[in-house]
Design a protein around this motif. Structure first.
Motif, PDB file in Angstrom:
ATOM      1  N   VAL A 130       0.834  -1.205   0.000  1.00 43.35           N
ATOM      2  CA  VAL A 130       0.000   0.000   0.000  1.00 43.35           C
ATOM      3  C   VAL A 130       0.872   1.260   0.000  1.00 43.35           C
ATOM      4  O   VAL A 130       0.652   2.185  -0.790  1.00 43.35           O
ATOM      5  CB  VAL A 130      -0.969  -0.006   1.200  1.00 43.35           C
ATOM      6  N   ILE A 131       1.866   1.288   0.877  1.00 42.09           N
ATOM      7  CA  ILE A 131       2.740   2.461   0.958  1.00 42.09           C
ATOM      8  C   ILE A 131       3.522   2.633  -0.346  1.00 42.09           C
ATOM      9  O   ILE A 131       3.637   3.743  -0.869  1.00 42.09           O
ATOM     10  CB  ILE A 131       3.693   2.365   2.164  1.00 42.09           C
ATOM     11  N   GLY A 132       4.045   1.546  -0.880  1.00 40.74           N
ATOM     12  CA  GLY A 132       4.804   1.611  -2.119  1.00 40.74           C
ATOM     13  C   GLY A 132       3.967   2.120  -3.286  1.00 40.74           C
ATOM     14  O   GLY A 132       4.437   2.936  -4.087  1.00 40.74           O
ATOM     15  N   LEU A 133       2.723   1.664  -3.369  1.00 43.24           N
ATOM     16  CA  LEU A 133       1.844   2.143  -4.437  1.00 43.24           C
ATOM     17  C   LEU A 133       1.514   3.622  -4.267  1.00 43.24           C
ATOM     18  O   LEU A 133       1.446   4.367  -5.253  1.00 43.24           O
ATOM     19  CB  LEU A 133       0.566   1.302  -4.494  1.00 43.24           C
ATOM     20  N   ALA A 134       1.326   4.052  -3.020  1.00 46.47           N
ATOM     21  CA  ALA A 134       1.055   5.473  -2.773  1.00 46.47           C
ATOM     22  C   ALA A 134       2.248   6.328  -3.210  1.00 46.47           C
ATOM     23  O   ALA A 134       2.070   7.365  -3.862  1.00 46.47           O
ATOM     24  CB  ALA A 134       0.723   5.706  -1.301  1.00 46.47           C
ATOM     25  N   PHE A 135       3.458   5.887  -2.874  1.00 48.88           N
ATOM     26  CA  PHE A 135       4.654   6.606  -3.326  1.00 48.88           C
ATOM     27  C   PHE A 135       4.738   6.588  -4.852  1.00 48.88           C
ATOM     28  O   PHE A 135       5.063   7.607  -5.472  1.00 48.88           O
ATOM     29  CB  PHE A 135       5.926   5.984  -2.734  1.00 48.88           C
ATOM     30  N   LEU A 136       4.472   5.442  -5.462  1.00 43.26           N
ATOM     31  CA  LEU A 136       4.600   5.323  -6.910  1.00 43.26           C
ATOM     32  C   LEU A 136       3.590   6.212  -7.643  1.00 43.26           C
ATOM     33  O   LEU A 136       3.952   6.895  -8.604  1.00 43.26           O
ATOM     34  CB  LEU A 136       4.421   3.861  -7.336  1.00 43.26           C
ATOM     35  N   ILE A 137       2.352   6.212  -7.201  1.00 47.87           N
ATOM     36  CA  ILE A 137       1.335   7.064  -7.820  1.00 47.87           C
ATOM     37  C   ILE A 137       1.745   8.530  -7.719  1.00 47.87           C
ATOM     38  O   ILE A 137       1.660   9.279  -8.694  1.00 47.87           O
ATOM     39  CB  ILE A 137      -0.044   6.812  -7.172  1.00 47.87           C
ATOM     40  N   GLY A 138       2.204   8.934  -6.559  1.00 49.83           N
ATOM     41  CA  GLY A 138       2.660  10.311  -6.382  1.00 49.83           C
ATOM     42  C   GLY A 138       3.854  10.641  -7.249  1.00 49.83           C
ATOM     43  O   GLY A 138       3.931  11.711  -7.864  1.00 49.83           O
ATOM     44  N   ALA A 139       4.813   9.722  -7.323  1.00 52.01           N
ATOM     45  CA  ALA A 139       6.019   9.953  -8.126  1.00 52.01           C
ATOM     46  C   ALA A 139       5.668  10.063  -9.608  1.00 52.01           C
ATOM     47  O   ALA A 139       6.168  10.963 -10.304  1.00 52.01           O
ATOM     48  CB  ALA A 139       7.033   8.829  -7.892  1.00 52.01           C
ATOM     49  N   ILE A 140       4.820   9.180 -10.091  1.00 55.14           N
ATOM     50  CA  ILE A 140       4.405   9.246 -11.497  1.00 55.14           C
ATOM     51  C   ILE A 140       3.689  10.562 -11.768  1.00 55.14           C
ATOM     52  O   ILE A 140       3.927  11.218 -12.787  1.00 55.14           O
ATOM     53  CB  ILE A 140       3.508   8.037 -11.854  1.00 55.14           C
ATOM     54  N   GLY A 141       2.823  10.942 -10.854  1.00 51.46           N
ATOM     55  CA  GLY A 141       2.115  12.211 -11.012  1.00 51.46           C
ATOM     56  C   GLY A 141       3.048  13.389 -11.072  1.00 51.46           C
ATOM     57  O   GLY A 141       2.863  14.305 -11.887  1.00 51.46           O
ATOM     58  N   LEU A 142       4.064  13.404 -10.214  1.00 51.71           N
ATOM     59  CA  LEU A 142       5.040  14.505 -10.235  1.00 51.71           C
ATOM     60  C   LEU A 142       5.806  14.549 -11.547  1.00 51.71           C
ATOM     61  O   LEU A 142       6.060  15.614 -12.085  1.00 51.71           O
ATOM     62  CB  LEU A 142       6.029  14.390  -9.078  1.00 51.71           C
ATOM     63  N   TRP A 143       6.189  13.374 -12.058  1.00 49.21           N
ATOM     64  CA  TRP A 143       6.927  13.330 -13.320  1.00 49.21           C
ATOM     65  C   TRP A 143       6.068  13.837 -14.461  1.00 49.21           C
ATOM     66  O   TRP A 143       6.543  14.576 -15.317  1.00 49.21           O
ATOM     67  CB  TRP A 143       7.386  11.913 -13.604  1.00 49.21           C
ATOM     68  N   ARG A 144       4.816  13.434 -14.490  1.00 45.30           N
ATOM     69  CA  ARG A 144       3.924  13.867 -15.568  1.00 45.30           C
ATOM     70  C   ARG A 144       3.594  15.353 -15.452  1.00 45.30           C
ATOM     71  O   ARG A 144       3.341  16.015 -16.441  1.00 45.30           O
ATOM     72  CB  ARG A 144       2.646  13.051 -15.545  1.00 45.30           C
ATOM     73  N   ASP A 145       3.587  15.835 -14.215  1.00 43.69           N
ATOM     74  CA  ASP A 145       3.247  17.243 -13.966  1.00 43.69           C
ATOM     75  C   ASP A 145       4.381  18.178 -14.354  1.00 43.69           C
ATOM     76  O   ASP A 145       4.159  19.336 -14.672  1.00 43.69           O
ATOM     77  CB  ASP A 145       2.880  17.425 -12.488  1.00 43.69           C
ATOM     78  N   SER A 146       5.615  17.657 -14.333  1.00 43.42           N
ATOM     79  CA  SER A 146       6.766  18.541 -14.593  1.00 43.42           C
ATOM     80  C   SER A 146       7.164  18.583 -16.053  1.00 43.42           C
ATOM     81  O   SER A 146       6.669  18.006 -16.915  1.00 43.42           O
ATOM     82  CB  SER A 146       7.964  18.101 -13.774  1.00 43.42           C
TER      83      SER A 146
END
Length: 146
Positions: A130-146
């Protein structure tokens, strides 16, 4: 969808909160001692060492607690709650991969910790997933946002 600011903030806030709880549980072992080590599934060898006042269990709990605290800080940084830390997107991906490896890699780790029960491995692996997926979703979102 993953680059929506609300999704990124929510995902990384959840990651930060869960990681901070994990850190607090590890720090609690230092103050509570053997009962906390037993409750958290560290194994009887570690609990007995803590009962004898050996430095090793508390040291390991402290190191893990510090690492988890720094990971929670990176999640808050990525969520925009705190100022941006260096290399935040890279760190978030690395942290996600570590949690996800821990979640699915437990069969490889079990032999190093033979005292831990099946329940321990499944519960902690589920939490790490659960924690790993939460980090991954956030990380992907940051990459796509930048």
């Amino acid at each position: 969808m993953l680059n929506e600011p609300k999704i990124i903030t929510l995902s990384l806030s959840v990651a930060a909160a869960l990681t901070a709880v994990a850190a607090a549980l590890h720090f609690s072992c230092i103050f509570i001692g053997a009962p906390a080590f037993r409750f958290l599934g560290a194994g009887e060898v570690i609990a007995k060492m803590a009962e004898r006042g050996h430095w090793y269990p508390s040291f390991i709990a402290f190191v893990i607690g510090i690492v988890l605290t720094s990971w929670a800080a990176y999640a808050l940084s990525g969520a925009g709650v705190t100022p941006r830390l260096p290399l935040t997107p890279y760190a978030l991906f690395a942290i996600a991969l570590i949690f996800l490896f821990r979640a699915v890699g437990f069969p490889l780790l079990k032999s190093a910790f033979p005292e831990n029960s099946q329940t321990f491995w499944f519960v902690t692996s589920g939490i790490c997933l659960v924690i790993g997926l939460a980090f991954l979703i956030g990380a992907i979102g940051l990459w796509r946002d930048s």
